[in-house]
Structure formats: C-alpha cells, structure tokens
Design a protein around this motif. Sequence first.
Motif, PDB file in Angstrom:
ATOM      1  N   GLU A  63       0.837  -1.210   0.000  1.00  8.87           N
ATOM      2  CA  GLU A  63       0.000   0.000   0.000  1.00  8.87           C
ATOM      3  C   GLU A  63       0.869   1.257   0.000  1.00  8.87           C
ATOM      4  OE1 GLU A  63      -3.303   0.087  -0.315  1.00  8.87           O
ATOM      5  OE2 GLU A  63      -3.436  -2.103  -0.303  1.00  8.87           O
ATOM      6  N   SER A 119       1.204   4.067  -2.850  1.00  5.43           N
ATOM      7  CA  SER A 119       0.735   5.443  -2.607  1.00  5.43           C
ATOM      8  C   SER A 119       1.864   6.460  -2.678  1.00  5.43           C
ATOM      9  CB  SER A 119       0.019   5.530  -1.254  1.00  5.43           C
ATOM     10  OG  SER A 119       0.891   5.150  -0.216  1.00  5.43           O
ATOM     11  N   ASN A 156       1.858   5.838  -7.502  1.00  4.61           N
ATOM     12  CA  ASN A 156       0.744   6.783  -7.571  1.00  4.61           C
ATOM     13  C   ASN A 156       1.203   8.239  -7.498  1.00  4.61           C
ATOM     14  OD1 ASN A 156      -2.060   6.745  -8.028  1.00  4.61           O
ATOM     15  ND2 ASN A 156      -2.336   7.657  -5.993  1.00  4.61           N
ATOM     16  N   ILE A 162      -1.212   5.611   3.111  1.00  9.18           N
ATOM     17  CA  ILE A 162      -2.163   5.681   1.992  1.00  9.18           C
ATOM     18  C   ILE A 162      -2.723   7.092   1.880  1.00  9.18           C
ATOM     19  CG2 ILE A 162      -4.329   4.848   1.021  1.00  9.18           C
ATOM     20  CD1 ILE A 162      -3.859   2.194   2.558  1.00  9.18           C
ATOM     21  N   MET A 188      -1.825   9.786  -0.917  1.00  8.76           N
ATOM     22  CA  MET A 188      -2.903  10.141  -1.848  1.00  8.76           C
ATOM     23  C   MET A 188      -3.147  11.648  -1.882  1.00  8.76           C
ATOM     24  SD  MET A 188      -4.410   7.841  -3.741  1.00  8.76           S
ATOM     25  CE  MET A 188      -6.124   8.368  -3.935  1.00  8.76           C
ATOM     26  N   MET A 247      -4.614   1.321  -2.612  1.00 14.77           N
ATOM     27  CA  MET A 247      -3.916   1.050  -3.880  1.00 14.77           C
ATOM     28  C   MET A 247      -4.507  -0.123  -4.672  1.00 14.77           C
ATOM     29  SD  MET A 247      -1.867   3.481  -4.235  1.00 14.77           S
ATOM     30  CE  MET A 247      -3.005   4.559  -3.353  1.00 14.77           C
TER      31      MET A 247
END
Lengths: 630, 630
Positions: B316, B320, B324, B348, B352, B430
């Motif tokens: 995760e 993140s 991401n 996360i 994000m 994720m």
Amino acid sequence: MATGYQGKILRVDLSTGRIWCEHPDDNFYRKYLGGWGFVAYYLLKELKPGIDAFDPSNRLIFAPGVYTGTQLSGSGRSAIGAKSPLTGGFGEGDVGGFFAVELVRAGYDALIVEGKAEKPVYLWIEDDHVELRDATHLWGRSTVETEEVLKKELGNEQVRFAEIGRAGENLVVNACIMQDLHHAAGRTGMGAVMGSKKLKAVAVRGSGKKAIHDQAKIRQVQQWLLDGGKERYQGLQDHGTDGGLTGLSQDGGLPTRNFQLGDFEEAEKITGKTMTDTILKDRGTCYACVVRCKRVVEVKEGKYQTDPVFGGPEYETVGSLGSNCGVGDLEAIAKGNAICNAEGLDTIGGGMMISFAMECFEHGLISEKDTGGLKLNFGNAEAMVKLLEMTCAREGIGDLLAQGYQACIDQWGPAAKKFAIEVKGQPLPMHEPRYKFGLGLGYAISPTGADHVHNIHDTAFTTEVGMGSVQAFGILEPLPANDLSPAKVRLMKYYTDFSLLKNMLGMCLFLPYDPNEMVEIIQAVTGWDTSLFELMKGAERGMAMARAFNAREGFRAKDDYLPDRFFDPFPSGPRKGVSHKRHEFRAALDTYYQMSGWDREIGAPTRAKYQELGLDWVAADLERYGAVAA
Amino acid sequence: MATGYQGKILRVDLSTGRIWCEHPDDNFYRKYLGGWGFVAYYLLKELKPGIDAFDPSNRLIFAPGVYTGTQLSGSGRSAIGAKSPLTGGFGEGDVGGFFAVELVRAGYDALIVEGKAEKPVYLWIEDDHVELRDATHLWGRSTVETEEVLKKELGNEQVRFAEIGRAGENLVVNACIMQDLHHAAGRTGMGAVMGSKKLKAVAVRGSGKKAIHDQAKIRQVQQWLLDGGKERYQGLQDHGTDGGLTGLSQDGGLPTRNFQLGDFEEAEKITGKTMTDTILKDRGTCYACVVRCKRVVEVKEGKYQTDPVFGGPEYETVGSLGSNCGVGDLEAIAKGNAICNAEGLDTIGGGMMISFAMECFEHGLISEKDTGGLKLNFGNAEAMVKLLEMTCAREGIGDLLAQGYQACIDQWGPAAKKFAIEVKGQPLPMHEPRYKFGLGLGYAISPTGADHVHNIHDTAFTTEVGMGSVQAFGILEPLPANDLSPAKVRLMKYYTDFSLLKNMLGMCLFLPYDPNEMVEIIQAVTGWDTSLFELMKGAERGMAMARAFNAREGFRAKDDYLPDRFFDPFPSGPRKGVSHKRHEFRAALDTYYQMSGWDREIGAPTRAKYQELGLDWVAADLERYGAVAA
C-alpha cells in the motif's frame, strides 16, 4: 458427482411411454439438494403456468434427498410433488417409510412422471430395468389388494410400493399417495395427480448400495443414535406421536370440533397411552430408524374392525378424525385411519372436510337432506367413518367433500365460508394457531397452504432446553410461544428454513441432530466442504422457488392469511380469551417477508433475492408474467 | 463467559480521570464478537449524533477479537475505531502487531477512551494496574522518541505501545495510530481522534495467558500452519506484500499518477523483489505468525537515510508514495514510510493527498506560489518526502493537505474536485476499481469510505484455484473480475461480510483458513456451538451497525459512490478503454442493497433487517432520526 447421489434422474412420459434418464452435474445437486428442492426446480422449469393440476403436462415428482437411505435413523423420507389440485399452487407431501430408499438403491435420485396413460398402468422399476405395465385389473382396488396382486405378479415379496386407492383414482382433492400401505404422502392432493395420470402404482426394487463419502463417520453417528436412543425416544417409542395429546388438551392446544376449542373432554380416551393400553398390536418404523414412532393397531371385534396391515393412527389422524370431529372413540379413529390408508385419502384433509361439514350441519347450513340422512353432529363416530368412505367413493355428500371447501361453499352458501379452516384451500393440520403463534404465521406463509412440517412448533423454544437446535443460528435466548414479536419472526424464519432443509435432504424432523451435527453428516455423506450457511441458503432457495411457482400461478401476498376463526378468542377452556390480533399478525407477516427478501405485494422474492440465491433464471422467467418487483 | 474472552472491558474517561471496568455477559460477546463489532456497538450506544469527531465525547475504541492472542498465525490483529474526522462517519482502522495481544494478556477484551485530558497524558496498563500519567514531555516528539522515553520511564523493555506522532497531535485527518513503531491503524484518521483527546500513548504490559477452550485443537492448527507454511507463504515471506507489484502493473492494475493509469513504467524499480535485493535488512512479523510478510529496510547513505526501526514499506505504501506519485525511487519511498511511521501519518492517505496535489499542480490549479516553491510534478521524489513532513507539521501547503480533500478544493477551486480520488472523504487505497470491479463497488459500500480490507479482491475468484474459500458459501463457479453481474454482487456481498468477520474475530486476512476451518477454530477457542451461519450473521450485524451509525449521522445512499475517474476509460496501458459503466454500477449497488436488506434511499438496513439481526435497539434509536424506512 458428489458421493451420496446416484447421478441419475428417472423420467417417464405416460402419454408416449417413453422412459429415459437425465444426468445432472454435481453443482445441480449441491444447489437444489433434493426433495422439495427438486420438486420446485422441475415444476418451475417444465410446467406451463396456469395449467390444470390434472393436465397431463403436470409433473409428479418423487424426490428423495441425499440423506435418504444412509442407514441412519430418519433416512427413509422423501418428498412427492406436483402442481396441487387442492391449492392450485405448489404441491408437495412428505413421507417416510421404505419406498424412497428402494428408489435410491435402484439408482435414482428422483423419479419424474409426466403425461397421462390411456388406460391404467403401473411402473415397475428393478434397477436399470424400468417398464410400464397394464394396471387395468387394479383400478378401483384398494392399496392392500393392489400390493397383494403386484407382489404375486412380480414374483417378489420385497418390492416397495407407492400407490393410490380409490380416492386418487376419483380425483379427490385430498387424495394421498400411500407407500407400503401405511406411509402417506398426505398433503396437497398428490394422489389425485397420480390418479389423473392413470398411474395406479410405482413398484420398485433396487439391488444397489448407496455410496457414502465417509462411512466411518456415518457409523459413528449410528452408534451415537443407538447409544442415546433409549432415553431420547422413549416417549415417542412408547406411545407414538399421539403420546402428548392429553397434555395438549390440558394446555388448550388440541384442535377440537373444527378448531372451535383447544381442549377436548374425551382426550384421555384417544391419547397415545390409551392406544398402547388397548388396541396397540405392535410398534412400526421407517427404514433403519431407532425411534420407532409408528403404531400398528388391530381391532378384532365390533363395528370398527381394523386390519393391522394399515398400521395405526398418528397424532395428526387422532386429532383430525378424533377431537376435531368431537369423536372420543379410538376404535372408530383406527377404522377411519384404515379406510384412509386403504383408499389413499389424507387423514388430515379427509377428517377436516368432515369436521367442516359437521359444523355446517350444527349451524343448520346443511341438513339430513344433504347428508343422505346422516346426523352430522360433532361426536358422531359412525358418521365420521361413513363420510371417509363416501369421500373416497365420491358418493352423496362425499362427492362434495371430495372437491374441497369451495365446492361445498358454492353449494351450501357463503355462510359456510367461516367454517372452512384452511389456507390456500388446504385444511389445517392438528396444530392450533392460538396455542402456537409462530406456527399460525407459518400456516399463512407455507407455499403449500396450511402445513406443519415446514414450519415451527414454537412451544419448543420457550425454555433453555429447546434452544440447542437454534443456538447455532445465533438465537441464544428462549422466546414465549404466544407471541409474534420480531424476535419470534426471526426464530420462525430460520427454523422454517431449517425444517425445509430437512425435507430437501430427506431427513426426518424427529431426528435429534442439532444444526452443526446435521452439517457434519451431510459432509460425511457427500464429501462436500459445505456449511450451515450454504445449506440454509439451499433451504431459502427451495422456499424461494416454491413462492416463485405460486407467484407465477397468480398467488399474491393477500393469499397468505389465517382463517378468521383464529382472530376470535377461545370461548372457553385453558386458553379462554386468547386469539391472534389482526394488526400484529399483518405486521409479523410483513416482517417475515422483509426478512426473507420478498416483495410485499407479490409475496415472492425480489429480483435481488433470486440473484443472491443463484436463481437468476427464475427471476427472468417470472418477469414475463409480471411477478417480480422492479 | 465464553472461553477466549476476558469478560472485562476497560474504560477510561480522560476528562475526569475515571478508570473503570465493565463486565458484559456471554451473549454480548457472542453477538458482537469484537473488533469492528465492539466499535460499532459502542459508537451507536454512546455517541450523540452530529458531534464533531474532536468532541471530547467521541469514543476511541481499541478492540481485539476473540482470535487475538491465540498463539496462532495472524492473531495479532485488532480494530481501532471512533467517529472519523476524515469522513464524519463510522471510523475504524485495522492493525496487526503485538499491542492487542498484550491488551488481552492484561485481561481486557477492549479499551474505550472518552473525554479529553487537560494536558497531554499517556495511559499505563499493567494487568489490573491502570493509570493516567503526564505526557507533557512527550508532546511533539516522534513515535520512536516516545517509546524510548517511556520504556525507560516504565523500566520495562517489554511494554507494547499504541501512540501518535505529530500528525495525530496536529489533528491531521489522515493521522494514524502507530503500534510499536511499524504497525499502523492507518485509516479514517484515528490518530487525530487520539490527538484531540491529548492522549499521546497507551503503554501496556500483560502477564496473563489467554484461556482457550480446546487447546489441543489449536495446537493441531498451529502444526498445520507450520507444516504448510513454507510453500504457502513463500511469496509473501520472500518479497512481502509488495511482491506482486510488477505483475499488477503488467496487468494494468497498479494505481499510477493519482489513478490516472494502471501501469507504471518504473514498476520494476519498486517491486518487492527489488526491495529484497536492495534495501531489505530483515523480515518482520506480527505476533506468533508463520507468514512473516513484514519488511525491515535500511538506507544508510544518501538523502533518504532510513532507520530500520520503522520497519519497511508494504505494498500500500509503495503504491501510494511510489507509482501513484509517479515515484520510482525505492529509497525515497522507504524514507517516506519512515516519516509516516515516526509522525503517525497513514501512508495511503498521506500519499494520496500528495498525488492529488501533484495532479492539481500539473493541471495548473496550483503553482509554486501555493507549494512554497516545490515543483509538484509527478515523479518528484524529494517533493513527495518533503510534503509528508509538511503534512505532519501542518506547514505551508501541508496544512491544507492535512485537512483533506475538501479544504484543498475550497482553496484551489472546484476544478480540483475531479482529482480527489476518494469515497466519503477517504482516499482510495492502492487497488484500481477498473481492474477489480467488485472491489470498486466495495469502495462505495464500505461504511468507512474507500477501503480494501473489508472488501473483495475479485481477481482471486476467476479460476478454480481461488474458489476454496467461497465454496462453503455455495458459490461454486469462478467469475470474471471485470464484471458487476448479480452473481458477482452476491460473491462480493458474502465475501465482504467474510472479510469483516475476520476483523471482528481479530484474524488477519492473509490466513489460509477456509470458512469451515475458521468456524472450527472459533469453536475451539470459545467452546461455542457456533456455525458459519451464525458467524456470518455476526458480520452482517457488524456491517448493519456501521451503516446505521452513518445513517444516523446523515449519510444516505447517494454517499455510496465511486469517483468520476473510474467511469472514464483508461487512456492507455494494458487495460486501455476499460472503465466502469454508470448504469451498471448503480444497478449493482442497488442489487447489493437489496441482497443486504438495506433501504434504497437511506442506504441502511430496513427495520426487519435490524430485527433479523437482533438489533431492534438500533432500529428504535434510528427511528428517532427518521433514518429507518417504514
């Protein structure tokens, strides 16, 4: 193919004489299980909506379950189903005995009969050998005569039978299918469907052995049942299902005089103990069962001479022919039972039509002119016996009783309606809704009409003692019996599904398995890594399909009712003043619907509920008839 | 009291300093189980609707389950819950490690903290000895400093901790609660609730031993886990949860650049195998676990030096902070992970918010003026690390990121809204909804907002191999992953409940137990004659209570959505052109509601569903707020 199943379903078309087998895959069995599940599946798949129950295209389905024939107690059971001539909806009767086990041993998971023979026939199944044979010589003969003739004809004393008597031949709506003379698939008029097809009997002999995944586990359960048998079933063994009748009357829960009262002044005369002390000749049993709850009675003298070949009356019969007709004569009841078994008439339905006529007579709606001179007062034992014969033969007033309540009401006038103690046209069994409130709600909900075997006997859950069988559902505390609280509805919803599950597995309700033991047994038989969750979803599926069948036939929520009588208080007796309350009853019904995922108007599952149960095909089908809520 | 429970719930009121115990009865435990179940129960019972999450009356609930501390793999888990400052609704984070086991050993089934201390405090629990102690000297200090100081202060190296860093102190809405420096109860901002109460840490030491009903059975399971461990968990052990990242990118399911894409060109650089080959120092574990999926990484040189005391990034976190954010630098990710663990920020949520800012930056909605000179392009690893620190400290743009999406949108303009990849305010974990369609639906449905642990990873059920864990639910055939058919919704409904059940029991999702094995284990721990049916009803109950809590707070069905992005097709990559379809998504949502017995407008159970779950008290409460359908 899961162990425990044969992988073969036997199909017979009486119109063409075609006989063939189908071989469903493993997932079919795991999803629909058997019994009622098979019945509902095939009726939905294969019947055109709106057909008459006597149309040749109706299917008559003999459906054991995976537990049937496992050599464990209570494994002699099966379901017989068809569209019902009694209710016009989903028809199904449960039956114990030996026939279904023999069918399994012959290699079949079910037998489905369609079409109509030109002249009477019987079906002879001996393992892979299956043939239709002429039965012209048997038509009009009793079950006992039929079996005698066929045993000789087939040269085999070990053959097991499912057969009809004159009631079925004559399309009496309460006609049953008898098995081996004293096991009856009693409810919803399955005998009449068999009669309409001119199928006198099915005779079966199987030489196979049911395969079991884990035989050691099954032997262990057997031993456990044997070890505990003596103490656990002593009551049922000693005095049969009728053993509790006196206590029931004392509690005000014994249907008496067409459900006017809950106590019967002559209860002592017809209770199981009295039977044991008087006319009992032997104790009978179903296949491989340690319980031995069945009776064999004999009356050698007097006007009610009774042959022990017909077994003996169970509680339902003692209630319907006895207290509910005001009859306190056990010999008359035994005689009535023998007539019903000889002619293939449901003792509950047959008796209830008589108590109905008696109440109409006492209220002057009919007179001796209508009855052919019989004084149809409650308590007239001779008239009761006589009317059973007349029903099967469709003689005189019996011709009307043979057609069910509505035909009588049409003839005797609308005032008779309030004495018709039925749901969806099916007469009530011998359980008083003002004594067992949850069971009363269950009458309304059962897709087969008033029914006591896929239902809850909520008097069992009022103390800690009874809770063992529902704790695995997360119901941890006892509940009062005379109550329709949401908590009771929840108990009822789970327990009704659980009872239906036993039907689908082919397992007797009298077995002492708690839910987890039942799961272990099914795992042992099949080898499936199944669970109580999955099996209960299976039962929900069975219920959903039956409700769907009814919805497709036009049944709606309004058809889930309880007779007016039960909203009136008992006028006397131990439960004087007690009744159902209409608002409470409607609220409980609505709660049951919602807990079940059923639409409130249609009274059948919502689309999403069908989908959750993997019944998308049912939803798609019903949509064509506007019977699924958007 | 069932074995496996302590029979004691520890309560602390920080406002008054009162410390006391409650002793629920056995049925309470059997009904609400633990974990999320306890959280939901106490939030519903004790919170006034509409309070601010930082109101002293909010409850912060540390809730192990009955499986927690059983000495079996995956038994280190628990839930921490409160009303969420991130979503305004039901808040809850799952966490592994050792803290919850220590709490159980100290004799408590849960710890519930209410009120607000005047000055910073910590709670010291040593079996029956429970005291609040001054933590003024710890305020503003990192988790690692806090633990160092407290271990000395308490004179005990074996103490287990739950603590917050500056993120929690500063009420960052994505603040988490850390346990022992590298186990995070990450989601829904529980760290901020702890901060609002001025509770810096809970330190616990227990000398008790968890009682087990059938220790022999538990030992047997232990052995089974050990025997099968090597082959079963090799992948997870070798490369951690990040082991599958490259494959995920190849399949087009790796969240990349704020969920714009499903594949990342630098995936290979940040995958578990690369971690193993580069910065991995050791493998970590939770209590008593054979899986050992945790990582310990160390970066000794360069600008991203990372102390191994903070463990290492899980999948995760790599997603993140890595793909991401367009970051392909594993050392930067490790550093970001260490910062989050030191300051108590959900990796996360923290990551994000940064990828969100990056996309806003690239679209010109914010500029270097807003970012304090940072060039917030995707791929800027330094900026990513810097922004994590700024978020925890609430410095510059970090102060906005600390407040969540809406605060940023208010500042940066409504055009930013479409880059906010959240449900109910909670940033997505994720897992790409256009890759796992069922999980996408699950994001909408989860009462905590976008969530991946009480949900379904429907890519696991596309082949026979994955079906073992759902066959006991009667789901017998594989289903495609990119699909929201009714059959998928059914699978999802069952599996979501099953995942939630594991939370309520305190059981890690990575355990290989199929449903029936799980039931056997719970029977062995507790001695209950429970079943998969009852336990799944328990999970439904947990879900129903959380949905009820949200409904009482004003949440409605409309709040169950998926961000617009996922209705647009992938512009490129392996899944180019794939997207959710709005009508299909709405239909699936509606189906899920109906399968769950939820009202379509309110998005919470109907009255009958509450009643079926034995939650009449919840229905009665919600009726006062018009949040139950008639």
